[in-house]
Write a protein that holds these residues in place. Structure first.
Motif, PDB file in Angstrom:
ATOM      1  N   ARG A  57       0.619  -1.257   0.157  1.00  0.00           N
ATOM      2  CA  ARG A  57       0.025   0.075   0.130  1.00  0.00           C
ATOM      3  C   ARG A  57       0.815   1.108  -0.016  1.00  0.00           C
ATOM      4  O   ARG A  57       0.779   2.118  -0.623  1.00  0.00           O
ATOM      5  N   GLU A  58       1.939   1.256   0.784  1.00  0.00           N
ATOM      6  CA  GLU A  58       2.812   2.456   0.999  1.00  0.00           C
ATOM      7  C   GLU A  58       3.503   2.598  -0.409  1.00  0.00           C
ATOM      8  O   GLU A  58       3.736   3.665  -1.021  1.00  0.00           O
ATOM      9  N   ASP A  59       4.023   1.364  -1.021  1.00  0.00           N
ATOM     10  CA  ASP A  59       4.679   1.748  -2.181  1.00  0.00           C
ATOM     11  C   ASP A  59       3.806   2.096  -3.536  1.00  0.00           C
ATOM     12  O   ASP A  59       4.190   3.152  -4.151  1.00  0.00           O
ATOM     13  N   ASP A  60       2.612   1.668  -3.358  1.00  0.00           N
ATOM     14  CA  ASP A  60       1.701   2.260  -4.415  1.00  0.00           C
ATOM     15  C   ASP A  60       1.210   3.921  -4.288  1.00  0.00           C
ATOM     16  O   ASP A  60       1.078   4.507  -5.217  1.00  0.00           O
ATOM     17  N   PHE A  61       1.081   4.031  -3.057  1.00  0.00           N
ATOM     18  CA  PHE A  61       0.904   5.573  -2.572  1.00  0.00           C
ATOM     19  C   PHE A  61       2.000   6.352  -2.770  1.00  0.00           C
ATOM     20  O   PHE A  61       1.790   7.450  -3.701  1.00  0.00           O
ATOM     21  N   ALA A  62       2.957   6.049  -2.451  1.00  0.00           N
ATOM     22  CA  ALA A  62       4.413   6.851  -2.847  1.00  0.00           C
ATOM     23  C   ALA A  62       4.683   6.992  -4.231  1.00  0.00           C
ATOM     24  O   ALA A  62       5.114   8.349  -4.797  1.00  0.00           O
ATOM     25  N   ALA A  63       4.423   5.913  -4.987  1.00  0.00           N
ATOM     26  CA  ALA A  63       4.625   5.840  -6.492  1.00  0.00           C
ATOM     27  C   ALA A  63       3.625   6.967  -7.237  1.00  0.00           C
ATOM     28  O   ALA A  63       3.982   7.934  -7.977  1.00  0.00           O
ATOM     29  N   TRP A  64       2.212   6.888  -6.796  1.00  0.00           N
ATOM     30  CA  TRP A  64       1.265   7.841  -7.108  1.00  0.00           C
ATOM     31  C   TRP A  64       1.672   9.191  -6.893  1.00  0.00           C
ATOM     32  O   TRP A  64       1.588  10.025  -7.635  1.00  0.00           O
ATOM     33  N   ILE A  65       1.987   9.502  -5.621  1.00  0.00           N
ATOM     34  CA  ILE A  65       2.058  11.153  -5.391  1.00  0.00           C
ATOM     35  C   ILE A  65       3.410  11.389  -5.704  1.00  0.00           C
ATOM     36  O   ILE A  65       3.415  12.616  -5.943  1.00  0.00           O
ATOM     37  N   SER A  66       4.485  10.590  -5.993  1.00  0.00           N
ATOM     38  CA  SER A  66       5.778  11.077  -6.470  1.00  0.00           C
ATOM     39  C   SER A  66       5.493  11.416  -7.984  1.00  0.00           C
ATOM     40  O   SER A  66       5.964  12.598  -8.559  1.00  0.00           O
ATOM     41  N   ALA A  67       4.531  10.689  -8.450  1.00  0.00           N
ATOM     42  CA  ALA A  67       4.324  11.063 -10.034  1.00  0.00           C
ATOM     43  C   ALA A  67       3.291  12.356 -10.286  1.00  0.00           C
ATOM     44  O   ALA A  67       3.501  13.018 -11.078  1.00  0.00           O
ATOM     45  N   ARG A  68       2.869  12.892  -9.270  1.00  0.00           N
ATOM     46  CA  ARG A  68       1.745  13.704  -9.328  1.00  0.00           C
ATOM     47  C   ARG A  68       2.042  14.988  -8.432  1.00  0.00           C
ATOM     48  O   ARG A  68       1.294  15.977  -8.477  1.00  0.00           O
ATOM     49  N   GLN A  69       3.098  14.879  -7.494  1.00  0.00           N
ATOM     50  CA  GLN A  69       3.225  15.961  -6.801  1.00  0.00           C
ATOM     51  C   GLN A  69       3.552  17.479  -7.383  1.00  0.00           C
ATOM     52  O   GLN A  69       2.798  18.442  -6.865  1.00  0.00           O
ATOM     53  N   SER A  70       4.243  17.551  -8.308  1.00  0.00           N
ATOM     54  CA  SER A  70       4.385  18.864  -8.962  1.00  0.00           C
ATOM     55  C   SER A  70       3.108  19.435  -9.319  1.00  0.00           C
ATOM     56  O   SER A  70       2.855  20.505  -9.303  1.00  0.00           O
ATOM     57  N   ARG A  71       2.263  18.428 -10.052  1.00  0.00           N
ATOM     58  CA  ARG A  71       1.003  19.038 -10.576  1.00  0.00           C
ATOM     59  C   ARG A  71       0.060  19.308  -9.556  1.00  0.00           C
ATOM     60  O   ARG A  71      -0.567  20.432  -9.685  1.00  0.00           O
ATOM     61  N   LEU A  72       0.050  18.660  -8.778  1.00  0.00           N
ATOM     62  CA  LEU A  72      -0.985  18.985  -7.466  1.00  0.00           C
ATOM     63  C   LEU A  72      -0.336  20.277  -6.794  1.00  0.00           C
ATOM     64  O   LEU A  72      -1.206  21.211  -6.251  1.00  0.00           O
ATOM     65  N   PHE A  73       0.858  20.259  -6.606  1.00  0.00           N
ATOM     66  CA  PHE A  73       1.371  21.766  -6.045  1.00  0.00           C
ATOM     67  C   PHE A  73       0.859  23.007  -6.903  1.00  0.00           C
ATOM     68  O   PHE A  73       0.371  23.865  -6.360  1.00  0.00           O
ATOM     69  N   ARG A  74       1.150  22.685  -8.089  1.00  0.00           N
ATOM     70  CA  ARG A  74       0.742  24.142  -8.999  1.00  0.00           C
ATOM     71  C   ARG A  74      -0.638  24.279  -8.966  1.00  0.00           C
ATOM     72  O   ARG A  74      -1.092  25.446  -8.908  1.00  0.00           O
ATOM     73  N   THR A  75      -1.388  23.106  -9.000  1.00  0.00           N
ATOM     74  CA  THR A  75      -2.908  23.292  -8.892  1.00  0.00           C
ATOM     75  C   THR A  75      -3.304  23.966  -7.635  1.00  0.00           C
ATOM     76  O   THR A  75      -4.108  24.872  -7.587  1.00  0.00           O
ATOM     77  N   ALA A  76      -2.554  23.594  -6.326  1.00  0.00           N
ATOM     78  CA  ALA A  76      -2.983  24.268  -5.078  1.00  0.00           C
ATOM     79  C   ALA A  76      -2.556  25.626  -5.236  1.00  0.00           C
ATOM     80  O   ALA A  76      -3.186  26.656  -4.777  1.00  0.00           O
ATOM     81  N   TYR A  77      -1.517  25.951  -5.822  1.00  0.00           N
ATOM     82  CA  TYR A  77      -0.896  27.179  -5.717  1.00  0.00           C
ATOM     83  C   TYR A  77      -1.734  28.204  -6.491  1.00  0.00           C
ATOM     84  O   TYR A  77      -2.019  29.414  -6.252  1.00  0.00           O
ATOM     85  N   LEU A  78      -2.228  27.733  -7.741  1.00  0.00           N
ATOM     86  CA  LEU A  78      -3.077  28.455  -8.347  1.00  0.00           C
ATOM     87  C   LEU A  78      -4.435  28.764  -7.994  1.00  0.00           C
ATOM     88  O   LEU A  78      -5.225  29.806  -8.075  1.00  0.00           O
ATOM     89  N   ILE A  79      -4.764  27.722  -7.002  1.00  0.00           N
ATOM     90  CA  ILE A  79      -6.146  28.102  -6.279  1.00  0.00           C
ATOM     91  C   ILE A  79      -6.061  29.060  -5.104  1.00  0.00           C
ATOM     92  O   ILE A  79      -6.735  29.908  -4.982  1.00  0.00           O
ATOM     93  N   CYS A  80      -4.658  28.762  -4.346  1.00  0.00           N
ATOM     94  CA  CYS A  80      -4.968  29.679  -3.206  1.00  0.00           C
ATOM     95  C   CYS A  80      -3.699  30.849  -3.366  1.00  0.00           C
ATOM     96  O   CYS A  80      -3.899  31.924  -2.733  1.00  0.00           O
ATOM     97  N   GLY A  81      -2.940  30.689  -4.414  1.00  0.00           N
ATOM     98  CA  GLY A  81      -1.928  32.019  -4.481  1.00  0.00           C
ATOM     99  C   GLY A  81      -0.854  32.248  -3.733  1.00  0.00           C
ATOM    100  O   GLY A  81      -0.475  33.436  -3.656  1.00  0.00           O
ATOM    101  N   ASP A  82      -0.461  31.311  -2.786  1.00  0.00           N
ATOM    102  CA  ASP A  82       0.517  31.590  -1.843  1.00  0.00           C
ATOM    103  C   ASP A  82       1.324  30.187  -1.876  1.00  0.00           C
ATOM    104  O   ASP A  82       0.783  29.100  -1.726  1.00  0.00           O
TER     105      ASP A  82
END
Length: 169
Positions: free
Chosen positions: A4-29
């Motif tokens: 479970r940990e490996d699956d989650f780590a692989a998913w979050i690693s692959a999408r982390q920068s996109r998730l950050f950019r989306t969160a940044y564009l939503i909150c502006g900080d």
């Protein structure tokens, strides 16, 4: 055999920068975006088995980010918006034309009210449908349309017709 940990780590690693950019564009900080992604990732991890089995991980994560952001801006001491000097990992290829014009566009998007900003980011950055945005924000599709319309009208009022978001949809 992946855990479970490996699956989650692989998913979050692959999408982390996109998730950050989306969160940044939503909150502006930048710092708030990092907190949003970290909080959302912790909540996703707790529901990982249930969500990953249904194949709805991306939508679930976006929903958590939006809900967490809504929780923040509803608190009276968090109502002020903080402007940043620049967007993280700015991809100027996303907006045709001059990079300075792209900066003007995103500065104007950051000045939108939180719900309008979320609708614009989810529609034009994440390329979600009205139904997907409605589900992510827990609003009706009609509200998505009206918020998008108001946001585009506001952007056109500030920027003129140089940015016609309807054509990029």
């Amino acid at each position: 055999m992946a855990t479970r940990e490996d699956d989650f780590a692989a998913w979050i690693s692959a999408r982390q920068s996109r998730l950050f950019r989306t969160a940044y564009l939503i909150c502006g900080d930048r710092h708030t975006a990092e907190d949003l992604v970290q909080t959302a990732a912790a909540k996703l991890y707790l529901a990982w088995d249930r969500v990953s089995a249904r194949g709805e991980v991306d939508a679930y994560m976006r929903r958590i980010i939006v809900n967490e952001h809504n929780s923040l801006w509803r608190r009276p001491w968090k109502r002020r918006e903080v402007a940043a000097d620049q967007l993280p990992e700015t991809a100027y290829a996303d907006v045709p034309g001059d990079p300075l014009e792209a900066d003007r566009l995103w500065a104007a998007v950051r000045d939108l009210p939180p719900r309008q900003r979320a609708v614009i980011v989810l529609r034009y950055y994440e390329d979600l449908s009205e139904a997907e945005i409605a589900a992510a924000l827990d609003i009706s599709p009609g509200t998505v349309k009206s918020q998008a319309s108001r946001a585009i009208a506001s952007l056109r009022g500030r920027l003129g017709t140089a940015f016609d978001l309807e054509e990029t949809a």
